[in-house]
Design a protein around this motif. Structure first.
Motif, short mmCIF file in Angstrom:
data_model
loop_
_atom_site.label_atom_id
_atom_site.label_comp_id
_atom_site.label_asym_id
_atom_site.label_seq_id
_atom_site.Cartn_x
_atom_site.Cartn_y
_atom_site.Cartn_z
N TYR A 1 0.91 -1.47 0.22
CA TYR A 1 0.09 0.01 0.09
C TYR A 1 0.69 1.38 0.07
CZ TYR A 1 -4.31 -2.56 0.44
OH TYR A 1 -5.28 -3.62 0.14
N GLY A 2 0.46 2.29 -0.89
CA GLY A 2 1.31 3.41 -1.02
C GLY A 2 2.30 3.38 -2.13
N TYR A 3 2.28 2.40 -2.77
CA TYR A 3 3.07 2.23 -3.81
C TYR A 3 2.83 1.23 -4.98
CZ TYR A 3 7.50 2.22 -6.59
OH TYR A 3 8.52 2.41 -7.33
N GLU A 4 2.96 -0.03 -4.90
CA GLU A 4 2.53 -0.96 -6.00
C GLU A 4 2.79 -2.31 -5.47
OE1 GLU A 4 5.35 -0.12 -9.32
OE2 GLU A 4 6.78 -1.03 -8.17
N GLY A 5 2.08 -3.07 -6.48
CA GLY A 5 2.45 -4.49 -6.09
C GLY A 5 3.71 -5.04 -5.85
N ALA A 6 4.00 -5.83 -4.75
CA ALA A 6 5.25 -6.41 -4.22
C ALA A 6 5.95 -7.14 -5.38
CB ALA A 6 5.18 -7.04 -2.86
N LEU A 7 5.43 -7.97 -6.13
CA LEU A 7 5.98 -8.66 -7.20
C LEU A 7 6.32 -7.75 -8.40
CD1 LEU A 7 6.66 -11.33 -8.49
CD2 LEU A 7 4.47 -11.68 -9.42
N ALA A 8 5.55 -6.85 -8.72
CA ALA A 8 5.98 -5.65 -10.00
C ALA A 8 7.18 -4.91 -9.36
CB ALA A 8 4.67 -4.80 -9.96
N SER A 9 7.36 -4.46 -8.07
CA SER A 9 8.59 -3.92 -7.78
C SER A 9 9.74 -4.95 -7.76
CB SER A 9 8.39 -3.56 -6.25
OG SER A 9 7.69 -2.41 -6.04
#
Lengths: 300, 55, 399
Positions: C332-340
């Motif tokens: 939350y507050g950024y993006e999907g963890a896998l995407a990062s």
């Protein structure tokens, strides 16, 4: 009936090395040392964060000679259950499990796991050393801090609530053995541990443990103050064996003696009770007198 | 008594008791509990090699 | 032996075949039938194990930690808030280097309450030092439990075997239950280097200083930082050991593949969809539809989320025009963890080589919101035309 252990018959083997990281005059150090003598070398200990964690020392050196698992604050009794399960599958039925936790780790954060383990009849001994506060972190109030005690987070008004009666809570689990002991009466503690160790299910011990920095007294008076707690009738040494209550040792003798030291002497011996007024002490004295009137009655 | 109540296991169970001053923390419980007052606490600042446990 | 059963039973059978001997159980939807099944095996005498019905999930993992420290092969399972409740213990188990295997039946976390599937629970445990494996079907569930015990005990790192709540846990599929003898050949009994005992007592997990310190023998013992470094280092090494596990498994059971990724039609694909778990199988339907339209697209499941198989993933995506990451969780507050993590792996291994694909992040199925295959197809089709947005795009949202 077992003969009472004396200072001469107490086993001499030590299970703690000198040089623990306990404070000067630590009551726990006395209770722990004698408690381990009663438990013996075929014991695995479980210890949550507490004064005992510090007493045992810093990696890679430990002052305890026994096997010990350090665990998270809330999980002491659950961890003991896990070790018991493993010993069972390994067929090692001669090895005991003993959990040593402080009052914070027992009456507050650890109560859920302890209740669960007791309800499941987990076969271990749980020893709560009650120095009446979170002493390891600088003497904050816990569920077992007595009413009126000044602590680091009840600095001016003192604790406003009564001391939580944990042995009574544990007795409600229909345990085979519940005991109240004191670090000032180590031989009574020794005998009780030896007495109950082979009884089924969870055995619960509540050990009144004087703490010089937390309670505010010169360390040399630790045993005297522990004795005063008992001799004023404020704190009782007892055991509950399969639901039957019985005073023991010095408390049992007080029933015959019919004379209690005024509790004000106990309160005036420690600076944490400095804000207790005479009126408040009088109320407590009345409660003690009522309790003992009951004990005297049962004795007749 | 001193042997029993020492929190730091530094007193021997002998008569006279021997105290390991390397590990003694100076709490004074032994001195307080001794029925014959055989132990005296001495301030470390004024300590000299000859001042061991007095009987 | 082939049977038709649900995902929870597949997991339970895996645990039974591995002779786990200390099981801690606390109920939480949708994991509950798994530990109920284990209680049936234990009470019927089919498993020789101590089954402890604890009073909370925090205690469940506490039991496993203590049991494992004393030399038992322990197991527990949980979901969502149960996993969150034991979070302190999750960190502890990894730091204590205990080869516990735990099934996480993925479910959305509160607040507000929601019992349906998404992956926020296990994804939020990303940084704890546990190995994480994601399963796409029931065969992978039972096989992963078996592989996990072997891997965990080899590297002394606990492992979460994750599978989607309801979508896998409660649905029925045919799968092969491996023979007990073959499992015994694959997985020997648990023999830790040290198990807590009274003959050679030790004080485990005691307070450890910031700096190194001498022990009683005069040798310098590790400080906290060294201990934690070794966890990280050995997690990275675990990637290689995982490949060994996959090969050993294939040799004995006759099935296996790439240990790190599960690709479908990726070889000649220009665009690759990526995900964790059963969603990647659903995406195959979308892939097939788009392929018929002439779009060269494939899908790749990532099997190990931690340790992150960055090299394998970057190699698989090298030369692709776009990577479309579908996730059922996010930071939350950024993006999907896998995407990062994917972006970071691509940047690390492919930046400057002229072959850096764009990464499009789609968030779907949060709180069990139905993921319509149509929506997957449409979103994928759109992403193959051009990157939809730098920000994660939520599919199926009804604002």
């Amino acid at each position: 009936m077992q003969a009472k252990t004396t200072i001469l018959s107490l086993p001499t083997e030590e299970f703690v090395h000198p040089g623990t990281r306990a404070c000067t005059g630590c009551g726990l150090a006395i209770a722990y040392r004698v408690g381990l003598k009663a438990l013996g070398k075929d014991t695995i200990l479980v210890v949550p964060p507490s004064c005992l964690t510090v007493l045992q020392g810093l990696f890679p050196i430990a002052s305890t000679k026994l096997a010990c698992l350090n665990v998270t604050f809330a999980s002491t009794a659950a961890a003991a259950s896990g070790i018991l399960a493993t010993l069972k599958v390994q067929g090692k039925d001669n090895i005991k499990v003993a959990a040593w936790a402080g009052d914070g780790g027992t009456s507050d954060i650890g109560l859920q796991a302890l209740s669960g383990a007791a309800e499941r009849g987990e076969n271990f001994i749980y020893l709560c050393y009650d120095n009446e506060g979170y002493m390891n972190t600088g003497a904050q109030r816990s569920g077992t801090t007595p009413i009126g005690a000044v602590t680091a987070n009840t600095p001016f008004k003192g604790k406003l609530q009564q001391k939580k009666d944990v042995p009574a809570i544990m007795a409600a689990h229909n345990l085979s053995y519940v005991a109240e002991c004191s670090a000032a009466y180590p031989l009574d503690l020794f005998d009780k541990i030896r007495k109950c160790i082979d009884m089924p299910g969870t055995k619960y011990f509540h050990i009144h443990t004087p703490c010089p920095p937390g309670w505010g007294y010169d360390p040399r008076y630790g045993i005297k103050i522990g004795r005063l707690a008992v001799e004023t009738g404020y704190y009782d040494l007892y055991e509950i064996v399969n639901g039957e209550f019985k005073l023991t040792a010095a408390s049992e003798k007080l029933v015959e003696k019919r004379k209690l030291i005024p509790v004000r002497e106990y309160f005036r011996s420690q600076s944490r009770f400095r804000i207790l007024t005479d009126a408040q002490i009088a109320v407590i004295q009345n409660q003690i007198d009522a309790k003992w009137a009951n004990y005297y009655k049962k004795d007749e | 008594m001193c042997w029993l109540f020492c929190p730091d296991v530094v007193i021997s169970r002998t008569i006279p008791p021997k105290i390991d001053l390397e590990y003694c923390k100076g709490c004074g419980i032994c001195a307080e509990e001794c029925p014959t007052k055989a132990i005296t606490m001495v301030d470390e600042a004024g300590f000299s090699e000859e001042d061991k446990d007095k009987e | 032996m082939h049977i038709i059963e649900n995902g929870n039973v597949a997991a339970a059978l895996g645990v039974k075949l591995c002779h786990a001997n200390v099981i801690a159980a606390y109920p939480i939807t949708p994991q509950t039938p798994l530990t109920e099944k284990l209680s049936e095996y234990v009470e019927a005498g089919e498993m020789k194990a101590e089954y402890i019905p604890v009073e909370s999930e925090h205690s469940a993992l506490a039991v496993c930690i203590a049991a494992s420290s004393a030399g038992a092969r322990s197991f527990t399972a949980t979901s969502a808030n149960g996993l969150l409740y034991m979070h302190e213990q999750v960190h502890w188990a990894a730091g204590a280097r205990l080869p516990i295997v735990m099934c996480v039946v993925n479910r959305a976390v509160g607040a507000p309450w929601n019992v349906w599937n998404d992956q926020q629970d296990s994804i939020s445990q990303r940084d704890t030092g546990w190995i994480q494996m994601y399963c796409c079907d029931h065969q992978q569930i039972i096989d992963s439990v078996i592989k996990a015990y072997w891997l965990a005990e080899k590297v002394s790192i606990p492992i979460m075997v994750c599978y989607d709540g309801y979508i896998l846990s409660h649905t029925y599929m045919p799968f092969d239950v491996p023979d007990q003898e073959k499992v015994d050949a694959f997985l020997p009994p648990f023999r830790p280097d040290y198990a807590l005992n009274t003959e050679e007592p030790a004080n485990l997990n005691t307070v450890t200083l910031p700096d190194v310190r001498m022990d009683i023998k005069g040798e310098i013992a590790h400080g906290y930082m060294e201990i934690r470094y070794l966890l990280h280092e050995e997690m990275r090494t675990a990637l290689t050991v995982a490949a060994e596990a996959e090969k050993r498994f294939a040799d004995i059971f006759g099935r296996g593949g790439d240990p790190y990724v599960e690709p479908y039609l990726c070889d000649d694909a220009e665009y690759v969809a990526v995900g964790l778990g059963s969603l990647t199988y659903q995406l195959r339907v979308a892939i097939d539809t788009l392929r018929k339209e002439g779009i060269r697209v494939g899908v790749m499941g990532v099997r190990f989320y931690r340790p992150f198989p960055d090299v394998a993933v970057a190699n698989a995506l090298k030369g692709k025009k776009g990577v479309i990451v579908y996730e059922k969780a996010l930071s939350y507050g950024y993006e999907g963890a896998l995407a990062s993590d994917l972006k970071s792996a691509l940047y690390e291994h492919l930046a400057g080589t002229g072959t850096l694909p764009f990464v499009q992040n789609f968030i779907a199925g949060i709180g069990g919101r139905d993921i319509r295959t149509d929506d997957l197809t449409q979103s994928l089709r759109a992403a193959t035309k051009s990157r939809v947005s730098k920000e994660p795009v939520w599919i199926g949202l009804k604002l």
